[in-house]
Write a protein that holds these residues in place. Structure first.
Motif, short mmCIF file in Angstrom:
data_model
loop_
_atom_site.label_atom_id
_atom_site.label_comp_id
_atom_site.label_asym_id
_atom_site.label_seq_id
_atom_site.Cartn_x
_atom_site.Cartn_y
_atom_site.Cartn_z
N LYS A 24 0.73 -1.06 0.15
CA LYS A 24 -0.08 -0.06 0.09
C LYS A 24 0.92 1.24 -0.18
CE LYS A 24 -4.31 -1.92 1.65
NZ LYS A 24 -5.56 -1.55 2.12
N GLY A 50 -3.71 -0.61 -4.05
CA GLY A 50 -5.23 -0.15 -3.38
C GLY A 50 -5.43 -1.28 -2.47
N SER A 51 -6.82 -1.70 -2.61
CA SER A 51 -7.29 -2.73 -1.94
C SER A 51 -6.67 -4.20 -2.20
CB SER A 51 -8.85 -2.73 -2.02
OG SER A 51 -9.27 -3.03 -3.46
N ASP A 72 -13.65 0.27 -7.37
CA ASP A 72 -14.42 1.46 -6.62
C ASP A 72 -13.73 2.45 -7.18
OD1 ASP A 72 -15.37 3.19 -4.69
OD2 ASP A 72 -13.96 2.36 -3.12
N LYS A 75 -13.35 5.45 -5.81
CA LYS A 75 -12.31 6.09 -4.89
C LYS A 75 -11.12 5.43 -5.35
CE LYS A 75 -15.39 7.36 -1.13
NZ LYS A 75 -15.66 6.83 0.13
N GLU A 76 -10.98 4.36 -5.53
CA GLU A 76 -9.74 3.64 -5.71
C GLU A 76 -9.32 3.99 -7.07
OE1 GLU A 76 -7.36 -0.48 -5.16
OE2 GLU A 76 -9.72 -0.49 -4.95
N LYS A 83 -7.47 7.48 -6.73
CA LYS A 83 -6.34 7.33 -6.00
C LYS A 83 -5.28 6.80 -7.11
CE LYS A 83 -3.77 4.35 -2.85
NZ LYS A 83 -2.70 4.06 -3.67
#
Length: 116
Positions: free
Chosen positions: A23, A28-29, A101, A103-104, A107
């Motif tokens: 990260k 990301g996730s 996502d 938001k991801e 980012k």
């Protein structure tokens, strides 16, 4: 944006450290799977039982431009080029991705722009 799946098989004891390092490098996730690793040569322990090492399989989906940066960090931090290390990481190009996502995605866009 072209995406890559980065799959890292890390010893269970290093799971949190690997996620944190990835990260910090821009990942990301993550999806975490738990498994067991048995090498080419079985290791024997007491009473003839085979020792199976517990591993965490970390699956990251990220832009191709970020994947090498994350891979480099994992290689260095967990000594992946050492044949004695029971860890492995590799990437697979993805041609179609759904469900990321927003938001991801933002980012990732920000991270890639800061790399340029």
């Amino acid at each position: 944006m072209k995406f890559t799946a980065l799959i890292a098989m890390i010893q269970d004891k290093d799971e949190e450290a690997a996620i944190e390092a990835a990260k910090e490098a821009g990942a990301g996730s993550v999806t975490i799977l738990h498994g067991k690793s048995i090498g080419l040569e079985e290791k024997k322990v007491f009473f003839g039982l085979t020792l199976e090492e517990n591993v965490s399989v970390l699956l990251f989906v990220m832009p191709r431009k970020l994947s090498m940066q994350v891979m480099r960090v994992l290689r260095e931090k967990f000594d992946l080029d050492n044949p004695e290390t029971p860890s492995l990481a590799f990437t697979v190009p993805l041609s179609h991705v759904a469900g990321l996502d927003t938001k991801e995605l933002h980012k990732f866009e920000h991270d890639i722009k800061s790399m340029i």
